[in-house]
Design a protein around this motif. Sequence first.
Motif, mmCIF file in Angstrom:
data_model
loop_
_atom_site.group_PDB
_atom_site.id
_atom_site.type_symbol
_atom_site.label_atom_id
_atom_site.label_comp_id
_atom_site.label_asym_id
_atom_site.label_seq_id
_atom_site.Cartn_x
_atom_site.Cartn_y
_atom_site.Cartn_z
ATOM 1 N N UNK A 133 -3.693 -28.547 -17.534
ATOM 2 C CA UNK A 133 -2.357 -29.150 -17.484
ATOM 3 C C UNK A 133 -2.152 -29.772 -16.103
ATOM 4 N N UNK A 134 -1.849 -31.047 -16.091
ATOM 5 C CA UNK A 134 -1.708 -31.774 -14.839
ATOM 6 C C UNK A 134 -0.520 -31.243 -14.034
ATOM 7 N N UNK A 135 -0.687 -31.209 -12.726
ATOM 8 C CA UNK A 135 0.387 -30.750 -11.851
ATOM 9 C C UNK A 135 1.611 -31.654 -12.016
ATOM 10 N N UNK A 136 2.768 -31.029 -12.194
ATOM 11 C CA UNK A 136 4.006 -31.777 -12.343
ATOM 12 C C UNK A 136 4.341 -32.168 -13.764
ATOM 13 N N UNK A 137 3.436 -31.942 -14.714
ATOM 14 C CA UNK A 137 3.728 -32.308 -16.104
ATOM 15 C C UNK A 137 4.715 -31.320 -16.709
ATOM 16 N N UNK A 138 5.698 -31.844 -17.425
ATOM 17 C CA UNK A 138 6.681 -30.995 -18.099
ATOM 18 C C UNK A 138 6.018 -30.201 -19.209
ATOM 19 N N UNK A 139 6.402 -28.936 -19.323
ATOM 20 C CA UNK A 139 5.953 -28.087 -20.419
ATOM 21 C C UNK A 139 7.176 -27.521 -21.137
ATOM 22 N N UNK A 140 6.945 -26.907 -22.265
ATOM 23 C CA UNK A 140 8.039 -26.239 -22.972
ATOM 24 C C UNK A 140 8.707 -25.225 -22.051
ATOM 25 N N UNK A 141 7.899 -24.479 -21.295
ATOM 26 C CA UNK A 141 8.445 -23.448 -20.413
ATOM 27 C C UNK A 141 9.261 -24.049 -19.281
ATOM 28 N N UNK A 142 8.762 -25.108 -18.638
ATOM 29 C CA UNK A 142 9.515 -25.697 -17.523
ATOM 30 C C UNK A 142 10.811 -26.341 -18.015
ATOM 31 N N UNK A 143 10.759 -26.963 -19.193
ATOM 32 C CA UNK A 143 11.976 -27.540 -19.785
ATOM 33 C C UNK A 143 13.024 -26.465 -20.028
ATOM 34 N N UNK A 144 12.607 -25.372 -20.667
ATOM 35 C CA UNK A 144 13.570 -24.314 -20.997
ATOM 36 C C UNK A 144 14.050 -23.595 -19.738
ATOM 37 N N UNK A 204 -13.413 -14.279 -6.170
ATOM 38 C CA UNK A 204 -12.740 -13.260 -5.362
ATOM 39 C C UNK A 204 -11.504 -12.803 -6.127
ATOM 40 N N UNK A 205 -11.632 -11.669 -6.809
ATOM 41 C CA UNK A 205 -10.554 -11.184 -7.675
ATOM 42 C C UNK A 205 -9.421 -10.499 -6.900
ATOM 43 N N UNK A 206 -9.522 -10.476 -5.574
ATOM 44 C CA UNK A 206 -8.422 -9.934 -4.765
ATOM 45 C C UNK A 206 -7.435 -11.031 -4.371
ATOM 46 N N UNK A 207 -7.741 -12.273 -4.751
ATOM 47 C CA UNK A 207 -6.909 -13.413 -4.384
ATOM 48 C C UNK A 207 -6.150 -13.935 -5.606
ATOM 49 N N UNK A 208 -4.971 -14.503 -5.387
ATOM 50 C CA UNK A 208 -4.193 -15.043 -6.507
ATOM 51 C C UNK A 208 -4.833 -16.303 -7.091
ATOM 52 N N UNK A 209 -4.557 -16.546 -8.348
ATOM 53 C CA UNK A 209 -4.977 -17.796 -8.983
ATOM 54 C C UNK A 209 -3.949 -18.873 -8.644
ATOM 55 N N UNK A 210 -4.315 -20.116 -8.881
ATOM 56 C CA UNK A 210 -3.406 -21.240 -8.686
ATOM 57 C C UNK A 210 -3.374 -22.083 -9.961
ATOM 58 N N UNK A 211 -2.283 -22.830 -10.125
ATOM 59 C CA UNK A 211 -2.137 -23.754 -11.259
ATOM 60 C C UNK A 211 -2.311 -23.055 -12.598
ATOM 61 N N UNK A 212 -1.652 -21.900 -12.704
ATOM 62 C CA UNK A 212 -1.646 -21.141 -13.948
ATOM 63 C C UNK A 212 -0.266 -21.150 -14.584
ATOM 64 N N UNK A 213 0.088 -20.091 -15.297
ATOM 65 C CA UNK A 213 1.385 -20.033 -15.987
ATOM 66 C C UNK A 213 2.588 -20.231 -15.066
ATOM 67 N N UNK A 214 2.571 -19.621 -13.881
ATOM 68 C CA UNK A 214 3.715 -19.731 -12.961
ATOM 69 C C UNK A 214 4.013 -21.182 -12.623
ATOM 70 N N UNK A 215 2.980 -21.948 -12.313
ATOM 71 C CA UNK A 215 3.167 -23.348 -11.942
ATOM 72 C C UNK A 215 3.548 -24.215 -13.131
ATOM 73 N N UNK A 216 3.463 -23.658 -14.329
ATOM 74 C CA UNK A 216 3.812 -24.411 -15.538
ATOM 75 C C UNK A 216 5.084 -23.902 -16.209
ATOM 76 N N UNK A 217 5.937 -23.249 -15.416
ATOM 77 C CA UNK A 217 7.273 -22.937 -15.896
ATOM 78 C C UNK A 217 7.538 -21.518 -16.327
ATOM 79 N N UNK A 218 6.537 -20.627 -16.244
ATOM 80 C CA UNK A 218 6.741 -19.260 -16.708
ATOM 81 C C UNK A 218 7.170 -18.355 -15.551
#
Length: 503
Positions: A109-120, A158-172
């Motif tokens: 999912x492209x950065x900045x793209x609207x999703x159902x979650x970000x809309x709601x 490195x599983x001690x580090x956070x992921x990026x561009x996942x659910x949080x960045x897509x409105x959840x």
Amino acid sequence: MNKRTLMTLAALAAATVALGGAKSASSLPNIIYILCDDLGYGDVGICNPDGKIPTPNMDRLGREGMVFTDAHSGSAVCTPTRYGVLTGRYAWRTRMKSGVLSGYSNHLIEEGRMTVASLLKENGYHTAYIGKWHLGWDWVKTGDAEPGKGLGRITPVDYTQPIQNGPKENGFIYSFGHCASLDIPPYVYVENGMPTAVPDRETFADKKEVKNGWWRKGPTAPDFDHWDVLPNFTRRAVKYVEQQARTDKPFFLYLPYSSPHTPVLPTSEYKGKSGIDSAYADFTYMNDDCIGQVMKAVEKAGIADNTIIIVTSDNGCSPEADFEELKMQGHNPSAIYRGHKADIFEGGHRVPFIVRWPAKVKAGTVCTDTTCLTDMLATCAEIVGAKLPADAGEDSVSMLPNLLGTATGSLREATVHHSVNGTFAIRQGKWKLIDAPHSGGWSTPRPGKDKELYKDLPLVQLYDMESDPGETINVQDQHPEVVDRLKALLEKYKNDGRSICAD
């Protein structure tokens, strides 16, 4: 202004009146979207009366709501369908031209793209994702992938580090789940962007020994138990519903189950409970019971009347279910339709789609209009009274008029289908044009592998889905004008970058 546009505007105006005009947070419905994984159209009793697997909860949901008989996933495999569900856009417009992502793939999912979650979220909802993501997110990688090909390749992380561009960045606002299918490593839960534990071992289940309960070898965290994934997601979903029901804020729960996809793992209390000798049947029955637990939580919390529950699937049933074993017991996961997961034929992308919304959707109704899972974004926008920007929902049509019973005609001009290898089809009314002579997937005739079977066949297939829903008779030579029209429309959709007219 053409007739179709007038019909759509009239239906939307009626929908707005039915929903009471301007939306306040207290009047907005809760939305629970349950996306099963590889659940066939024929696996759900209310969709297929001839099916042998009991699905009492999905059946009740259908009796108390609306059953769509002509609903389709955006693709015949999971990653592209999931992209379409959340963005309202066909995934073949992205880098995803075929296949699916691995567990280590970067975000789709492209950065900045609207999703159902970000809309709601923008419209006052608390938003949550619990389940299988399979849309890529960015691990902190510490090395290159192992040599070789396929979804089992392992990449150091490195599983001690956070992921990026996942659910949080897509409105959840809240998120909990794993990166890909339950047979694709790594086997690690991620909650609110952080892995919940560091893998301490590698696990695998050999396909030769456990039939359809296998998974690929890969890093496994100490809190990750393959057998408990479906129950775990269900427990968390129930808890989320209970918590949110105590607030005044509407909520959106995206619950993409990783079942009944491989590995097929019915727990002990469900083994043998389907009534037929099949682990897949038992697992599907278990999946239905988990859906029932979520339904029960909604009802117990007293919020059922204004809660929309949608149950559907990301594509058709996989041959890993063992179609032959099921067939011997009188069950066909694709019902009357040809093919299965991965195919451009109906069995690849025609999916169960059931909606219950007691406050607005009349119980016991059936919708025969062609619907696509990409329609979720436009539907949610219409529900909350929001206007989609020009760069969002390029392939999404609001199904709200169908839900409210105010539609006066078909809502979609046409629907594009896509197979695992990138084969296209387009459906308009009763006509379906396949832009290839083969299945586009895993059933006969397979592209490339079965070339001798289709090398002398016409280059396109045209089926009358009203008289021939099983796609048995190619009538392309009898209707050249239909072939030309649909080929031109498909090319237009590709070239325009959208299939829905921008306002």
